[in-house]
Design an enzyme around this catalytic site. Structure first.
Site, mmCIF file in Angstrom:
data_model
loop_
_atom_site.group_PDB
_atom_site.id
_atom_site.type_symbol
_atom_site.label_atom_id
_atom_site.label_comp_id
_atom_site.label_asym_id
_atom_site.label_seq_id
_atom_site.Cartn_x
_atom_site.Cartn_y
_atom_site.Cartn_z
ATOM 1 N N LEU A 37 0.815 -1.219 0.000
ATOM 2 C CA LEU A 37 0.000 0.000 0.000
ATOM 3 C C LEU A 37 0.847 1.267 0.000
ATOM 4 O O LEU A 37 0.301 2.367 0.008
ATOM 5 C CB LEU A 37 -0.932 0.017 1.223
ATOM 6 C CG LEU A 37 -1.988 -1.090 1.267
ATOM 7 C CD1 LEU A 37 -2.764 -1.030 2.568
ATOM 8 C CD2 LEU A 37 -2.944 -0.966 0.093
ATOM 9 N N ARG A 38 2.181 1.116 -0.019
ATOM 10 C CA ARG A 38 3.020 2.316 -0.035
ATOM 11 C C ARG A 38 2.801 3.112 -1.325
ATOM 12 O O ARG A 38 2.950 4.329 -1.339
ATOM 13 C CB ARG A 38 4.491 1.934 0.089
ATOM 14 C CG ARG A 38 4.913 1.520 1.486
ATOM 15 C CD ARG A 38 6.417 1.622 1.676
ATOM 16 N NE ARG A 38 6.829 1.148 2.991
ATOM 17 C CZ ARG A 38 7.309 -0.055 3.237
ATOM 18 N NH1 ARG A 38 7.462 -0.915 2.244
ATOM 19 N NH2 ARG A 38 7.661 -0.413 4.450
ATOM 20 N N GLY A 39 2.492 2.416 -2.410
ATOM 21 C CA GLY A 39 2.273 3.101 -3.675
ATOM 22 C C GLY A 39 1.124 4.081 -3.601
ATOM 23 O O GLY A 39 1.225 5.221 -4.078
#
Length: 338
Positions: free
Chosen positions: A275-277
């Protein structure tokens, strides 16, 4: 003191300059990774941006460059001793050499003082010097893995914790981490690359006019740095004003739920891991909107930063021989019609 090459005088490399400007406006992006050919202005651009930023206020005598209005307590008590006094200091730019030891990076016991007086005193390392500035690592893909892990953990937490030789130290270390390297000399581990907010691909210019202009400007700067910098003083002030205005506007930029949904769909479409993107897309798009002077994040802002935020978070698809950049551009074209 030798002047830095003006940021506004750098020819081309718009993607790299865009990423650095976003990082200067929104430090929480997590740093910038610049991969590409040697001699393409990677370190020049970072040094130029650091030199462009206005002096910052620091606590007099503080070895960590703490801000006077910081609510946290400096473990050396510098802020209490200084009272309301402040002084100006240049934005730090620390170049971390490949051969640096862990002691040199995080800090260690001041052996000379310990032997002379018997007093245990902490000697700050490069992380302390980089606080509130830039930490630049050239050829980061050749840096030892345990040092890269350490640097990324500190960059995320904003604190350097040292537990060794009877010392227990915790000091601020908030910096913009910028790494560069040549892929031909070795790749960075995917799990480490993912920790960088933005990834930039830099290539040697192919346009003849651009190459000629680059050579002319570099030669002019070498012959007369003062005169060359004076010629770009107006452009430098314009960039500085843009950064200052964007920093002020950033907390007020609205991000509609529709933009969050767009970011999620885009990450799913390209197969980005984790989910860093999505979080990076949100922060990068908001910084882009602030730099453009907008009150709301628009789909176009998401499309403009998608490649920078996602190209290093994608798994290789054996059934698709196109590069990650092409796959992201294709997904952007489908989800954000022109």
């Amino acid at each position: 003191m030798r002047k830095s090459f003006p940021f506004s005088a750098i020819v081309g490399q718009s993607e790299m300059k865009q990423a650095l400007l976003m990082a200067a406006v929104e430090p929480r992006l997590g740093g910038v990774m610049v991969f590409g050919d040697r001699g393409t202005g990677k370190s020049t651009a970072v040094r130029a941006l650091a030199a462009l930023l206005p002096p910052m206020k620091v606590v007099p005598g503080c070895r960590y460059g703490c801000a006077p209005d910081d609510s946290t307590t400096c473990f050396e008590g510098c802020r209490e001793r200084a009272g309301k006094r402040t002084e100006a200091a240049s934005v730090p730019f620390v170049d971390l050499p490949l051969g640096a030891t862990e002691d040199r990076v995080v800090g260690s016991l001041d052996l000379e003082r310990a032997l002379a007086t018997g007093e245990k005193r902490f000697e700050p390392g490069l992380l302390a010097k980089a606080n509130r500035g830039f930490l630049y690592i050239d050829e980061i893909n050749l840096l030892e893995d345990h040092l890269v892990d350490l640097l990324l953990d500190v960059a995320v937490s904003g604190q350097n914790v040292v537990e060794r030789e009877g010392l227990s130290i915790r000091h601020p270390a908030r910096f913009i981490l910028v790494g560069s390297g040549n892929p031909e000399e070795g790749e960075l581990r995917p799990q480490l690359l993912d920790r960088f907010g933005l990834s930039v691909d830099v290539r040697t210019p192919t346009d003849i006019a651009d190459r000629i202009e680059i050579v002319k400007r570099c030669d002019a700067f070498d012959r007369d740095p003062e005169g060359f910098c004076a010629a770009y003083e107006g452009d430098e002030h314009a960039v500085l004003d843009q950064i200052a205005a964007a920093r002020k506007k950033l907390p007020k930029v609205d991000v509609p739920d529709s933009i969050l949904e767009l970011g999620t769909r885009l990450c799913q479409a390209v197969g980005a891991d984790g989910l860093r993107g999505e979080l990076t897309l949100l922060r990068a798009a908001r910084a882009t909107a602030a730099l453009a002077g907008k009150k709301h994040v628009l789909p176009a802002h998401v499309g403009a930063v998608a490649t920078l935020a996602l190209r290093h978070r994608m798994r290789k698809n054996v059934l698709d021989d196109t590069g990650s950049t092409a796959r992201i551009e294709r997904a952007v074209a489908e989800l954000i019609p022109a």
